[in-house]
Scaffold this active site. Structure first.
Site, mmCIF file in Angstrom:
data_model
loop_
_atom_site.group_PDB
_atom_site.id
_atom_site.type_symbol
_atom_site.label_atom_id
_atom_site.label_comp_id
_atom_site.label_asym_id
_atom_site.label_seq_id
_atom_site.Cartn_x
_atom_site.Cartn_y
_atom_site.Cartn_z
ATOM 1 N N GLU A 59 -70.396 -19.627 -6.725
ATOM 2 C CA GLU A 59 -69.678 -19.993 -5.323
ATOM 3 C C GLU A 59 -71.104 -20.311 -4.328
ATOM 4 O O GLU A 59 -71.587 -19.640 -3.898
ATOM 5 C CB GLU A 59 -69.055 -18.824 -4.572
ATOM 6 C CG GLU A 59 -68.081 -19.420 -3.541
ATOM 7 C CD GLU A 59 -68.475 -19.341 -2.103
ATOM 8 O OE1 GLU A 59 -68.790 -20.497 -1.910
ATOM 9 O OE2 GLU A 59 -68.524 -18.297 -1.685
ATOM 10 N N CYS A 93 -69.566 -21.083 4.260
ATOM 11 C CA CYS A 93 -69.458 -22.369 3.121
ATOM 12 C C CYS A 93 -68.128 -23.025 3.344
ATOM 13 O O CYS A 93 -68.335 -24.317 2.938
ATOM 14 C CB CYS A 93 -69.514 -21.759 1.690
ATOM 15 S SG CYS A 93 -68.153 -20.239 1.255
#
Length: 289
Positions: A59, A93
C-alpha cells in the site's frame, strides 16, 4: 491486541531504522509481507521478498484526483476537498492532491477553495482551535516547498499559501497551498507531495478529465463530484484507482477492500479481500472407491 484475545507472541512490534524491516523482508521464514509506505521503499521490499518468493502486498503512494462536474455545488465541493487535502496535514496516502474542473467553472472554484483554505487555522496541534498542524520534519517541509517553487518556475500561480505562516516561528509548518495554471504533466501534478498542497487543473470535457485523472503512475484513491449520481458512478468506474468517493473528498471503510494500482501498489487491505491476502488455497484429493 492481547485484550482482544490474541495470544502473546503472535503480534510483535519492532522499532527499527529500516534494518529490521529489511531483515524481515529477506528472511526465508517469512511467508507474507504487507508494507505501507513510499513507492521507492515498496519496490525495495518487493525485491527483497523475491529472494525467497514471499508473498507481498504493498500500500504505497497516491496522487488522488477529484473530478468536479459542472452541476456540482462548489461550496460543498470546496469543503469536501479542503478536508481531504489537509487530512493528517496532507500527510496521507489518500489525501486529495489534484482537482479537475471545467474551464467554465475554474475561477468560481478557485474563489471557493481560496476562501475555505484561508479559513483554516494552522498551529500547535495541542490547541483545540488548530485545524492544520506541522509537517513531520524540516527535511520534508523543504521537499514540499520545492514542489511549489518548481510550479511557479513552470508558470503556475500560487493562489494562497506557499510557505510557512508568519505566526509560526517554531516547528515545520506550511500554510495550506492552492496552485493553479500548471500542466497536468508538471512535476507538482504528477508526483506525490505528501503535504497540504492542492493543484487545480482544467479539462475540456469529461473524457479529458478521466484522461488527466488516469495520467499519473498512481492509482490509490479519487473522487467525483456531481448531482447526477448515474453520471458520477460511470465516471468513478472509469477512474483507474482502488477506490473512488462520490461527493466526498476521501473515504475509507475497514469492512471494504483498500489498495491501489500501478505505483500505488498491489494487493488489498481490509474486508474479506484483505484477509484472503494471508491465506493459501489447498486442494486435497481423497482416495475414494
Amino acid at each position: 491486541a492481547r485484550a482482544a484475545g490474541i495470544p502473546a507472541g503472535v503480534l510483535n512490534l519492532v522499532a527499527s531504522d529500516g534494518v529490521g524491516g529489511d531483515h524481515l523482508a529477506r528472511h526465508p521464514g517469512v511467508d507474507k509481507i504487507a508494507f505501507t509506505g513510499s513507492t521507492a521503499t515498496g519496490r525495495a521490499v518487493a525485491a527483497a521478498a523475491a529472494s525467497h518468493l514471499a508473498r507481498v502486498s504493498l500500500e504505497l503512494g497516491g496522487k488522488s484526483a477529484g473530478i468536479v462536474c459542472d452541476d456540482a455545488p462548489l461550496d460543498a465541493v470546496a469543503a469536501a476537498v479542503v478536508a481531504a487535502v489537509t487530512l493528517v496535514n496532507g500527510q496521507a496516502c489518500i489525501a486529495l492532491s489534484r482537482v479537475l474542473v471545467s474551464e467554465r467553472r475554474h475561477d468560481e472554484l478557485i474563489d471557493a477553495l481560496r476562501t475555505a483554505f484561508e479559513a483554516l487555522v494552522v498551529g500547535d496541534p495541542r490547541d483545540p482551535a488548530t485545524t492544520v498542524g506541522p509537517l513531520v520534519s524540516q527535511r520534508h517541509r523543504d521537499r514540499v516547498l520545492g514542489y511549489i517553487t518548481d510550479a511557479e518556475r513552470d508558470g503556475g500561480r500560487v493562489v494562497t499559501g506557499g510557505g510557512p505562516p508568519p505566526h509560526t516561528t517554531r516547528g515545520w509548518y506550511l500554510a495550506p497551498t492552492l496552485v493553479t495554471g500548471v500542466s497536468p504533466t508538471s512535476r507538482i501534478a504528477q508526483e506525490e507531495i505528501f503535504g497540504p498542497v492542492l493543484t487545480v487543473l482544467t479539462y475540456r470535457d469529461l473524457d479529458d478529465a478521466v484522461a488527466i485523472a488516469n495520467g499519473t503512475p498512481f492509482g490509490l484513491s479519487g473522487a467525483v463530484f456531481s448531482q447526477d449520481l448515474d453520471q458520477a458512478r460511470q465516471l468513478a468506474g472509469r477512474i483507474r484507482s482502488g477506490s473512488v468517493a462520490i461527493n466526498k473528498g476521501a473515504a475509507i471503510d475497514f469492512a471494504l477492500p483498500f489498495g491501489g494500482f500501478g505505483s500505488s501498489g498491489y494487493g488489498r487491505e481490509y474486508g474479506p479481500e484483505g484477509v484472503a491476502e494471508y491465506l493459501e488455497h489447498k486442494t486435497i484429493f481423497l482416495d475414494t472407491p
